[in-house]
Design an enzyme around this catalytic site. Structure first.
Site, PDB file in Angstrom:
ATOM      1  N   HIS A 159      -8.428  -4.891  -1.651  1.00 42.32           N
ATOM      2  CA  HIS A 159      -7.151  -4.215  -1.892  1.00 42.32           C
ATOM      3  C   HIS A 159      -6.571  -4.605  -3.244  1.00 42.32           C
ATOM      4  O   HIS A 159      -5.990  -3.777  -3.955  1.00 42.32           O
ATOM      5  CB  HIS A 159      -6.168  -4.570  -0.772  1.00 42.32           C
ATOM      6  CG  HIS A 159      -4.817  -3.970  -0.942  1.00 42.32           C
ATOM      7  ND1 HIS A 159      -3.738  -4.694  -1.394  1.00 42.32           N
ATOM      8  CD2 HIS A 159      -4.363  -2.705  -0.755  1.00 42.32           C
ATOM      9  CE1 HIS A 159      -2.678  -3.913  -1.454  1.00 42.32           C
ATOM     10  NE2 HIS A 159      -3.030  -2.693  -1.062  1.00 42.32           N
TER      11      HIS A 159
ATOM     12  N   GLU B 139       4.717  -5.663  -1.645  1.00 40.79           N
ATOM     13  CA  GLU B 139       4.173  -4.643  -0.752  1.00 40.79           C
ATOM     14  C   GLU B 139       3.949  -5.221   0.643  1.00 40.79           C
ATOM     15  O   GLU B 139       4.224  -4.567   1.653  1.00 40.79           O
ATOM     16  CB  GLU B 139       2.854  -4.115  -1.310  1.00 40.79           C
ATOM     17  CG  GLU B 139       2.199  -3.037  -0.449  1.00 40.79           C
ATOM     18  CD  GLU B 139       0.850  -2.593  -0.982  1.00 40.79           C
ATOM     19  OE1 GLU B 139       0.119  -1.916  -0.232  1.00 40.79           O
ATOM     20  OE2 GLU B 139       0.522  -2.915  -2.141  1.00 40.79           O
TER      21      GLU B 139
ATOM     22  N   GLU C 232       0.404  -8.003 -11.074  1.00 39.43           N
ATOM     23  CA  GLU C 232       0.073  -7.237  -9.877  1.00 39.43           C
ATOM     24  C   GLU C 232       0.134  -8.107  -8.628  1.00 39.43           C
ATOM     25  O   GLU C 232       0.367  -7.607  -7.529  1.00 39.43           O
ATOM     26  CB  GLU C 232      -1.321  -6.614 -10.029  1.00 39.43           C
ATOM     27  CG  GLU C 232      -1.512  -5.328  -9.252  1.00 39.43           C
ATOM     28  CD  GLU C 232      -0.529  -4.240  -9.665  1.00 39.43           C
ATOM     29  OE1 GLU C 232      -0.197  -3.395  -8.807  1.00 39.43           O
ATOM     30  OE2 GLU C 232      -0.098  -4.231 -10.836  1.00 39.43           O
TER      31      GLU C 232
ATOM     32  N   GLU D  83      -8.237  -2.588  -5.891  1.00 35.82           N
ATOM     33  CA  GLU D  83      -7.720  -1.211  -5.924  1.00 35.82           C
ATOM     34  C   GLU D  83      -6.487  -1.119  -6.826  1.00 35.82           C
ATOM     35  O   GLU D  83      -6.333  -0.162  -7.596  1.00 35.82           O
ATOM     36  CB  GLU D  83      -7.385  -0.764  -4.503  1.00 35.82           C
ATOM     37  CG  GLU D  83      -6.689   0.577  -4.408  1.00 35.82           C
ATOM     38  CD  GLU D  83      -5.829   0.709  -3.164  1.00 35.82           C
ATOM     39  OE1 GLU D  83      -4.726   1.280  -3.259  1.00 35.82           O
ATOM     40  OE2 GLU D  83      -6.255   0.230  -2.099  1.00 35.82           O
TER      41      GLU D  83
END
Length: 485
Positions: free
Chosen positions: A98, A178, A171, A101
């Site tokens: 993930h 998230e 990130e 990604e």
């Protein structure tokens, strides 16, 4: 003078009336002609199944599969489906797929992040990606004339991502936020809990995002190692649908993906994931409703019992009290839930993986109706095993086929269907074959399959919220069978 004027007006009126009568008679003749014409021919259901574009497959020398369906039109979807997800991570690297990604869109050796975003925006295209437990997907929706540019972009972000340390750190905080957002979504949390107890101690029991401590530790080398291990040509499918010429797509694939490593010797062996009947209860009386998932072990994609279990799931059905009509729904469980006001909503599901799956139901209930709802739910499950009728199965087959075929509306769902089926089945199953498989199912088949997977089996149970009334696990396990004389 007045008499002359009246004569003039009368003559004009007569002339207008004559023109109107001519027009009316002409329209009446045309209408008669059309009404007497034979009705236009319409395709039958079976003809419509066969009247679909061919799915063309080409395998490149390095093992990459190029698959397309040309349905015409001015738009298309193209993407790369990769046989790699969180199932292929270990305990220390859980979350890398993930994380990768996220990093794919942060710049490559050919394009900075700004250049990449501007190119996509200027084409009016849509670039996206998602990661699941067994697959990772990068795809783009665009005009057919921009197919070459989108293939170039997808290949660039897969093979040439810079993975700068500065952007990795930025990130990292995005992913942690998230994760906080996901933790507020009860449906996401409860299904993660379901996997963690049903497949405890196995890769399928881990979350896709990974634990917080892993996200804080993942570094550039972890990402590079994951790419070199899993992003090999034999594990990839370049899928396209819409206005796509297959020969052109193959030419583009040879130009952009020929340098992908072959990696036949490094194809991973999928470790079997052991299912465990168990429970997890997270009581919180401050929540307005109780959220509960009950599931048993299902089957993998290629198992012949997949379609009967889908029909059984369709018979149980879905329900939402805000939509109305519950009293008149075909699902018997929905009728009871509506008449007795036992549930806010419920959703039956059949989640499949390569070699296993989870078949069950997700319920949202008031804290005072949990016991009654579970009584009716388990009675319905037992009825599937012993007394489901042909009429119910026929209706469920029609509902399932309608849902299945309506989903294939548009280039993006078709492209996704092609990529997923090529990874799971090794081929694209034609619609007539799907229809035939579904039509072979009858009430006896559903009873036999449900008995095999539901009757007297240990379920996995997760409850979140005000669940004081949720029955004890031993009582739920005891209701997974009926005494028959």
């Amino acid at each position: 003078r007045g008499l002359a004027a009246n004569k003039k007006m009368a003559s004009r009126s007569i002339a207008r009336l004559g023109r109107y009568l001519k027009t009316y008679s002409r329209r009446a003749a045309v209408s008669k002609l059309y009404s007497s014409a034979p009705p236009a021919a319409t395709a039958t259901y079976q003809q419509a199944l066969y009247n679909v574009p061919e799915t063309k497959v080409t395998v490149l020398s390095n093992g990459l599969r190029v698959v397309s369906e040309d349905s015409g039109g001015s738009t298309c979807t193209v993407g790369l489906w990769i046989d790699a997800g969180s199932r292929f991570e270990d305990e220390k690297t859980n979350g890398v797929a993930h994380f990768l990604e996220h990093m794919a869109f942060k710049g490559t050796k050919k394009r900075t992040q700004t250049q990449l975003e501007l190119q996509v925006e200027n084409m009016g295209a849509h670039l996206n990606a998602y990661t699941s437990r067994e697959q990772t997907v990068y795809y783009a929706k665009c005009f057919s004339k921009d197919l070459g540019s989108c293939v170039d972009i997808v290949s660039d972000i897969i093979q040439n991502s810079t993975l700068e340390e500065r952007k990795i750190e930025r990130e990292r905080s995005v992913i942690l936020r998230e994760m906080q957002e996901v933790d507020t979504q009860v449906e996401e949390v409860i299904f993660d809990h379901l996997h963690s107890i049903a497949y405890q101690g196995t890769p399928l029991g881990r979350t896709i995002l990974g634990p917080t401590e892993n996200i804080k530790k993942i570094n550039r080398q972890d990402l590079v190692n994951y790419i070199s291990t899993h992003y090999t040509a034999p594990r990839m499918v370049l899928s396209a649908a819409g206005g796509v010429d297959h020969k052109e797509l193959v030419r583009l694939a040879e130009g952009h993906f020929s340098s992908l490593p072959t990696g036949y010797s490094t194809l991973p062996h999928v470790t079997p994931c052991r299912y465990t009947g168990s429970e997890m209860r997270v009581r919180s009386d401050d929540m307005p409703f109780a959220h509960v998932v009950l599931a048993v072990q299902g089957v993998g994609w290629t198992n012949p019992d997949y379609f009967p279990l889908m029909i059984a799931s369709t018979i149980v059905g879905n329900y939402d009290c805000t939509l109305g009509g519950g009293h008149n729904m075909a699902s018997k469980l929905a009728q009871v839930a509506a008449q007795e006001n036992l549930a806010r909503s419920f959703m039956s599901f059949n989640t499949c993986y390569t070699d296993t799956g989870l078949w069950g139901i997700y319920l949202v209930m008031d804290k005072m109706t949990i016991d009654d709802m579970f009584f009716n739910l388990q009675n319905e499950w037992m009825r599937l095993c012993v007394s489901v009728t042909e009429a119910e199965v026929e209706r469920a087959k029609n509902v399932f086929k309608t849902s299945l075929f309506m989903h294939l509306d548009g280039s993006t769902p078709i492209c996704d269907d092609i990529g997923r089926q090529m990874l799971t089945y090794g081929r694209r199953i034609p619609l007539p074959e799907l229809d035939y498989r579904i039509e072979q199912i009858d009430a006896k088949t559903v009873r036999e399959v449900c008995t095999r997977y539901i009757y007297d089996k240990c379920p996995a149970l997760v409850g979140i919220g005000p669940i004081e009334q949720l029955p004890d696990y031993n009582r739920i396990r005891g209701n997974m069978y009926w005494f028959r004389t």
